[in-house]
Design a protein around this motif. Sequence first.
Motif, PDB file in Angstrom:
ATOM      1  N   ILE A  11       1.286  -0.817   0.073  1.00  0.00           N
ATOM      2  CA  ILE A  11       0.086   0.233   0.021  1.00  0.00           C
ATOM      3  C   ILE A  11       0.891   1.256   0.026  1.00  0.00           C
ATOM      4  CG2 ILE A  11      -1.932   1.186   0.899  1.00  0.00           C
ATOM      5  CD1 ILE A  11      -2.720  -1.666   2.797  1.00  0.00           C
ATOM      6  N   VAL A  16       2.787  -4.906   2.506  1.00  0.00           N
ATOM      7  CA  VAL A  16       2.368  -4.936   3.831  1.00  0.00           C
ATOM      8  C   VAL A  16       1.371  -6.486   4.439  1.00  0.00           C
ATOM      9  CG1 VAL A  16      -0.358  -4.391   4.932  1.00  0.00           C
ATOM     10  CG2 VAL A  16       0.485  -2.753   3.464  1.00  0.00           C
ATOM     11  N   ARG A  35      -0.965  -7.443  16.240  1.00  0.00           N
ATOM     12  CA  ARG A  35      -1.071  -5.781  16.199  1.00  0.00           C
ATOM     13  C   ARG A  35      -1.583  -4.551  15.729  1.00  0.00           C
ATOM     14  NH1 ARG A  35       3.922  -6.709  18.558  1.00  0.00           N
ATOM     15  NH2 ARG A  35       4.369  -7.443  20.104  1.00  0.00           N
ATOM     16  N   ASN A  36      -1.947  -3.938  15.846  1.00  0.00           N
ATOM     17  CA  ASN A  36      -2.747  -2.644  14.635  1.00  0.00           C
ATOM     18  C   ASN A  36      -1.999  -2.273  13.981  1.00  0.00           C
ATOM     19  OD1 ASN A  36      -3.426  -1.275  18.110  1.00  0.00           O
ATOM     20  ND2 ASN A  36      -5.617  -1.482  16.477  1.00  0.00           N
ATOM     21  N   GLY A  37      -2.329  -2.260  11.923  1.00  0.00           N
ATOM     22  CA  GLY A  37      -1.489  -1.885  11.200  1.00  0.00           C
ATOM     23  C   GLY A  37      -0.836  -3.003  11.154  1.00  0.00           C
ATOM     24  N   ALA A  38      -1.142  -4.706  11.719  1.00  0.00           N
ATOM     25  CA  ALA A  38      -0.262  -5.968  11.465  1.00  0.00           C
ATOM     26  C   ALA A  38      -0.947  -5.803   9.790  1.00  0.00           C
ATOM     27  CB  ALA A  38      -0.357  -6.632  12.270  1.00  0.00           C
ATOM     28  N   GLY A  39      -1.618  -5.871   9.480  1.00  0.00           N
ATOM     29  CA  GLY A  39      -2.247  -5.889   8.163  1.00  0.00           C
ATOM     30  C   GLY A  39      -3.511  -6.729   8.248  1.00  0.00           C
ATOM     31  N   LYS A  40      -3.904  -6.832   9.110  1.00  0.00           N
ATOM     32  CA  LYS A  40      -5.608  -8.071   9.434  1.00  0.00           C
ATOM     33  C   LYS A  40      -6.478  -7.527   7.882  1.00  0.00           C
ATOM     34  CE  LYS A  40      -5.782  -6.928  13.507  1.00  0.00           C
ATOM     35  NZ  LYS A  40      -4.239  -6.147  13.746  1.00  0.00           N
ATOM     36  N   THR A  41      -7.252  -6.683   8.363  1.00  0.00           N
ATOM     37  CA  THR A  41      -7.747  -5.702   7.797  1.00  0.00           C
ATOM     38  C   THR A  41      -7.243  -6.167   6.024  1.00  0.00           C
ATOM     39  OG1 THR A  41      -8.671  -4.011   9.244  1.00  0.00           O
ATOM     40  CG2 THR A  41      -9.041  -3.631   7.305  1.00  0.00           C
ATOM     41  N   THR A  42      -6.463  -5.651   5.698  1.00  0.00           N
ATOM     42  CA  THR A  42      -6.293  -5.795   4.145  1.00  0.00           C
ATOM     43  C   THR A  42      -5.945  -7.308   4.150  1.00  0.00           C
ATOM     44  OG1 THR A  42      -4.105  -3.804   5.044  1.00  0.00           O
ATOM     45  CG2 THR A  42      -3.871  -6.169   2.751  1.00  0.00           C
ATOM     46  N   GLU A  83     -14.886  -4.727   9.941  1.00  0.00           N
ATOM     47  CA  GLU A  83     -14.586  -3.713  11.470  1.00  0.00           C
ATOM     48  C   GLU A  83     -15.249  -2.365  11.479  1.00  0.00           C
ATOM     49  OE1 GLU A  83     -10.429  -2.607  12.142  1.00  0.00           O
ATOM     50  OE2 GLU A  83     -10.425  -2.258   9.934  1.00  0.00           O
ATOM     51  N   GLU A 161     -12.148  -8.313  13.965  1.00  0.00           N
ATOM     52  CA  GLU A 161     -12.429  -7.338  15.032  1.00  0.00           C
ATOM     53  C   GLU A 161     -13.856  -7.531  15.064  1.00  0.00           C
ATOM     54  OE1 GLU A 161      -8.750  -5.446  16.556  1.00  0.00           O
ATOM     55  OE2 GLU A 161      -8.595  -4.977  14.041  1.00  0.00           O
TER      56      GLU A 161
END
Length: 226
Positions: A11, A16, A35-42, A83, A161
């Motif tokens: 990105i 990512v 963690r936040n920003g790890a890429g889960k949503t991506t 999310e 999440e």
Amino acid sequence: MLSLEQVSTQIAGVAVLRGVSCQLEPGSTVAVVGRNGAGKTTLLRLIMGLRPGHQGRVLLDGQDLAAVPARLRARLGIGYAPEDRVMFPSFSVEENLRFPCEVIGLSRQAVNARLEQTLDIIAELKPMLARSGAALSGGQGKMAAFGRAVMVGARMVLLDEPFQGLAPVLAQQYSASLRRLHQSRPELCIVITESNRSLLGDLPSQTLVLERGELHRGDAAAAALH
Ligand SMILES: Nc1ncnc2c1ncn2[C@@H]1O[C@H](COP(=O)(O)OP(=O)(O)OP(=O)(O)O)[C@@H](O)[C@H]1O
Ligand SMILES: [Mg+2]
């Protein structure tokens, strides 16, 4: 059933996801922890076809999903609760629940049957059905988004999440619904992302850990996060 083979994406020029490979099998409840920003949503958006331009392959029963646009993935039986939940504000909750099934062309009878089954699994949705999609609290919206994913997700449900920001009582109801979902549809694959593994208790049968875009296996890796 669904496999990722060496999937990477960038990105704005930043990596990512890096070489992510995994198998998501029928009947499994898979936690994707990071963690936040790890890429889960991506990762979930990529499975849903909402993140174009990646390397590697996403396969459903061996079929490369690159050729299947996002709007047709629900037809493959993949439900997704983002999310940020995204209810149509001008629709009632019931219309929001029915809508994706109508879009993929299910008959009215089939949609009625799915709604009935979904309300058996998530009974908290019953009193919300007539309300406007705009009139829900954050927690109620998460329940509604869960229901919408269950309605359309005949084979697979991806939940981003779901426990984030849920009051303890709602979180308990959500967990109880997830257990009922697994019991009543044992072949379903349920994928849940979370930044805090302990919120998921004993729900997952498998834990995957995303760290700076790389995927690792196991509860030991999840414990090391905290
Ligand atoms: N639209 C965007 N523009 C620029 N960077 C982005 C964008 N979306 C995501 N990123 C970056 O990609 C990385 C992964 O983001 P992603 O939203 O997938 O993480 P996440 O694990 O879901 O985080 P969270 O727990 O906060 O929801 C982050 O470093 C984020 O800053
Ligand atoms: Mg996220």
